[in-house]
Design a protein around this motif. Structure first.
Motif, PDB file in Angstrom:
ATOM      1  N   LYS A  39       1.409  72.781  -7.524  1.00  0.00           N
ATOM      2  CA  LYS A  39       0.544  73.956  -7.499  1.00  0.00           C
ATOM      3  C   LYS A  39      -0.267  73.998  -8.793  1.00  0.00           C
ATOM      4  O   LYS A  39       0.251  73.789  -9.876  1.00  0.00           O
ATOM      5  CB  LYS A  39       1.405  75.213  -7.359  1.00  0.00           C
ATOM      6  CG  LYS A  39       0.636  76.507  -7.318  1.00  0.00           C
ATOM      7  CD  LYS A  39       1.555  77.677  -6.954  1.00  0.00           C
ATOM      8  CE  LYS A  39       2.644  77.866  -7.993  1.00  0.00           C
ATOM      9  NZ  LYS A  39       3.486  79.063  -7.702  1.00  0.00           N
ATOM     10  N   GLY A  40      -1.576  74.242  -8.654  1.00  0.00           N
ATOM     11  CA  GLY A  40      -2.451  74.286  -9.814  1.00  0.00           C
ATOM     12  C   GLY A  40      -3.145  72.981 -10.127  1.00  0.00           C
ATOM     13  O   GLY A  40      -4.047  72.935 -10.966  1.00  0.00           O
ATOM     14  N   SER A  41      -2.734  71.880  -9.467  1.00  0.00           N
ATOM     15  CA  SER A  41      -3.343  70.577  -9.721  1.00  0.00           C
ATOM     16  C   SER A  41      -4.500  70.349  -8.756  1.00  0.00           C
ATOM     17  O   SER A  41      -4.971  71.272  -8.085  1.00  0.00           O
ATOM     18  CB  SER A  41      -2.288  69.476  -9.578  1.00  0.00           C
ATOM     19  OG  SER A  41      -1.826  69.405  -8.235  1.00  0.00           O
TER      20      SER A  41
ATOM     21  N   THR B 256      -9.032  71.387  -8.612  1.00  0.00           N
ATOM     22  CA  THR B 256      -8.232  72.322  -9.399  1.00  0.00           C
ATOM     23  C   THR B 256      -7.782  73.592  -8.705  1.00  0.00           C
ATOM     24  O   THR B 256      -8.396  74.074  -7.771  1.00  0.00           O
ATOM     25  CB  THR B 256      -8.989  72.737 -10.674  1.00  0.00           C
ATOM     26  OG1 THR B 256     -10.188  73.399 -10.321  1.00  0.00           O
ATOM     27  CG2 THR B 256      -9.288  71.539 -11.510  1.00  0.00           C
ATOM     28  N   ASP B 257      -6.684  74.097  -9.181  1.00  0.00           N
ATOM     29  CA  ASP B 257      -6.124  75.362  -8.708  1.00  0.00           C
ATOM     30  C   ASP B 257      -5.644  75.278  -7.268  1.00  0.00           C
ATOM     31  O   ASP B 257      -5.902  76.164  -6.452  1.00  0.00           O
ATOM     32  CB  ASP B 257      -7.150  76.501  -8.863  1.00  0.00           C
ATOM     33  CG  ASP B 257      -6.504  77.878  -8.672  1.00  0.00           C
ATOM     34  OD1 ASP B 257      -5.305  78.006  -8.952  1.00  0.00           O
ATOM     35  OD2 ASP B 257      -7.194  78.804  -8.220  1.00  0.00           O
TER      36      ASP B 257
ATOM     37  N   ARG C 172      -3.251  75.819  -4.289  1.00  0.00           N
ATOM     38  CA  ARG C 172      -2.366  76.942  -3.999  1.00  0.00           C
ATOM     39  C   ARG C 172      -1.406  76.547  -2.887  1.00  0.00           C
ATOM     40  O   ARG C 172      -1.701  75.648  -2.100  1.00  0.00           O
ATOM     41  CB  ARG C 172      -3.205  78.152  -3.586  1.00  0.00           C
ATOM     42  CG  ARG C 172      -4.295  78.495  -4.598  1.00  0.00           C
ATOM     43  CD  ARG C 172      -5.452  79.215  -3.956  1.00  0.00           C
ATOM     44  NE  ARG C 172      -6.598  79.296  -4.886  1.00  0.00           N
ATOM     45  CZ  ARG C 172      -7.796  79.739  -4.530  1.00  0.00           C
ATOM     46  NH1 ARG C 172      -8.022  80.138  -3.289  1.00  0.00           N
ATOM     47  NH2 ARG C 172      -8.776  79.774  -5.419  1.00  0.00           N
TER      48      ARG C 172
ATOM     49  N   GLY D   1       5.627  74.389  -6.302  1.00  0.00           N
ATOM     50  CA  GLY D   1       5.824  74.742  -7.696  1.00  0.00           C
ATOM     51  C   GLY D   1       7.168  74.212  -8.171  1.00  0.00           C
ATOM     52  O   GLY D   1       8.084  74.012  -7.373  1.00  0.00           O
TER      53      GLY D   1
ATOM     54  N   HIS E  67       1.599  66.678 -16.875  1.00  0.00           N
ATOM     55  CA  HIS E  67       1.093  67.927 -16.278  1.00  0.00           C
ATOM     56  C   HIS E  67       1.721  69.116 -17.011  1.00  0.00           C
ATOM     57  O   HIS E  67       2.189  70.069 -16.392  1.00  0.00           O
ATOM     58  CB  HIS E  67       1.430  67.989 -14.784  1.00  0.00           C
ATOM     59  CG  HIS E  67       0.716  66.966 -13.960  1.00  0.00           C
ATOM     60  ND1 HIS E  67      -0.610  67.095 -13.593  1.00  0.00           N
ATOM     61  CD2 HIS E  67       1.143  65.780 -13.445  1.00  0.00           C
ATOM     62  CE1 HIS E  67      -0.963  66.047 -12.868  1.00  0.00           C
ATOM     63  NE2 HIS E  67       0.071  65.235 -12.772  1.00  0.00           N
TER      64      HIS E  67
ATOM     65  N   ASP F 146       0.417  71.401 -18.434  1.00  0.00           N
ATOM     66  CA  ASP F 146      -0.311  72.650 -18.208  1.00  0.00           C
ATOM     67  C   ASP F 146       0.095  73.329 -16.903  1.00  0.00           C
ATOM     68  O   ASP F 146      -0.437  74.390 -16.557  1.00  0.00           O
ATOM     69  CB  ASP F 146      -1.814  72.395 -18.187  1.00  0.00           C
ATOM     70  CG  ASP F 146      -2.210  71.360 -17.127  1.00  0.00           C
ATOM     71  OD1 ASP F 146      -1.387  70.470 -16.824  1.00  0.00           O
ATOM     72  OD2 ASP F 146      -3.329  71.460 -16.598  1.00  0.00           O
ATOM     73  N   LEU F 147       1.059  72.734 -16.188  1.00  0.00           N
ATOM     74  CA  LEU F 147       1.517  73.302 -14.913  1.00  0.00           C
ATOM     75  C   LEU F 147       3.030  73.521 -14.941  1.00  0.00           C
ATOM     76  O   LEU F 147       3.783  72.923 -14.172  1.00  0.00           O
ATOM     77  CB  LEU F 147       1.153  72.359 -13.750  1.00  0.00           C
ATOM     78  CG  LEU F 147      -0.325  71.999 -13.601  1.00  0.00           C
ATOM     79  CD1 LEU F 147      -0.495  70.945 -12.530  1.00  0.00           C
ATOM     80  CD2 LEU F 147      -1.146  73.241 -13.286  1.00  0.00           C
TER      81      LEU F 147
END
Length: 272
Positions: free
Chosen positions: A94-96, A152-153, A155, A186, A255, A257-258
């Motif tokens: 999630k978020g990638s 990106t982002d 969901r 996630g 990753h 940042d996630l």
């Protein structure tokens, strides 16, 4: 009187495939296994007498059953309607972002008039066409829009089956094979045991519900109260102390940042 069957290979060619059928001059008893050879190498063993093939060269095929071989036939490559997805399944964070792609061919003399990617959600939902403006997150790449990046982002609700359709000026052929199933997940931190006392041991595990496609054996970065503590697949605290109390999260290396959601570890004091 027993008769020995002769085997022959029947070739049926259409716009979308070539089907080879192993035929016999008499009915075979039992449930025989048909063995297909392509350039003298076994490519299929099945109770079905048919073998469907896509290829780009001229190859030799023959079939066999119960030790009886058919004469070999040479089949020249045709140009078919054919679609192949690069991945049948993709699992990502999630978020990638993710790239979903395919390749396709069509008969000579045809001109592609339409290409579309779309999602297939629940049975009662209509397919949703992925236009370049899809949530502002789709970027088409490659030739004839045969691959795209859902940027990106990502969901969790982006989890779906993604399919490709192309049409030509001479037909509305549409593939029926499964597309690429995308699962967006996630990271989760699991604390075992959930309640711990000073002097005991506790294990914190970073887990996913499916194997990440681009990193099937990830290394995890661990954080305590937002600060990096170590790099390992699991975090072992043995013996655990009150100083280990805090908020723990993890992230896949590369990753960072996630990260996962934080999980609080509370260590109770041991009373004598």
């Amino acid at each position: 009187m027993l008769s020995t069957p002769d085997l022959q290979v029947k070739v049926t060619t259409t716009w979308w495939s070539t089907t080879l059928t192993c035929s016999t001059t008499c009915t075979l008893t039992g449930n025989p296994t048909y063995i297909w050879y392509r350039n003298s190498k076994i490519v299929q063993e099945d109770t079905s007498p048919s073998y469907s093939v896509y290829f780009k060269t001229e190859d030799s095929f023959y079939c066999a059953v119960k030790g009886i071989n058919s004469p070999a036939v040479s089949v020249r490559a045709q140009s078919y309607f054919h679609l192949t997805y690069t991945h049948q399944r993709i699992c990502t964070l999630k978020g990638s972002s993710v790239n979903i792609s395919c390749s396709y061919t069509y008969p000579r003399g045809h001109t592609v008039s339409e290409t579309k990617w779309y999602t297939k959600g629940k049975l009662d939902e209509a397919p949703q066409i992925l236009s370049p403006g899809y949530g502002g997150r789709v970027e088409y790449l490659g030739n004839m829009q045969s691959d795209f990046t859902l940027t990106t982002d990502l969901r969790e609700e982006d989890s779906a089956e993604y399919k490709f359709r192309f049409r030509t000026d001479q037909t509305n052929w549409e593939p029926t094979i499964p597309g690429t199933t995308l699962t967006v997940i996630g990271l989760q931190v699991k604390v075992t045991p959930a309640t711990v006392t000073e002097g005991q041991k506790v294990t914190l595990t970073c887990s996913t519900t499916c194997t990440l496609t681009d990193n099937p054996n990830p290394t995890y970065i661990w954080y305590k109260n937002g600060h990096v503590t170590t790099q390992s697949n699991s975090l072992f605290l043995n013996p655990v102390s009150s100083e280990d109390t805090g908020r723990y999260s993890c992230a896949v290396e590369g990753h960072e940042d996630l990260p996962s959601n934080e999980e609080t570890l509370t260590v109770r004091c041991e009373y004598v």
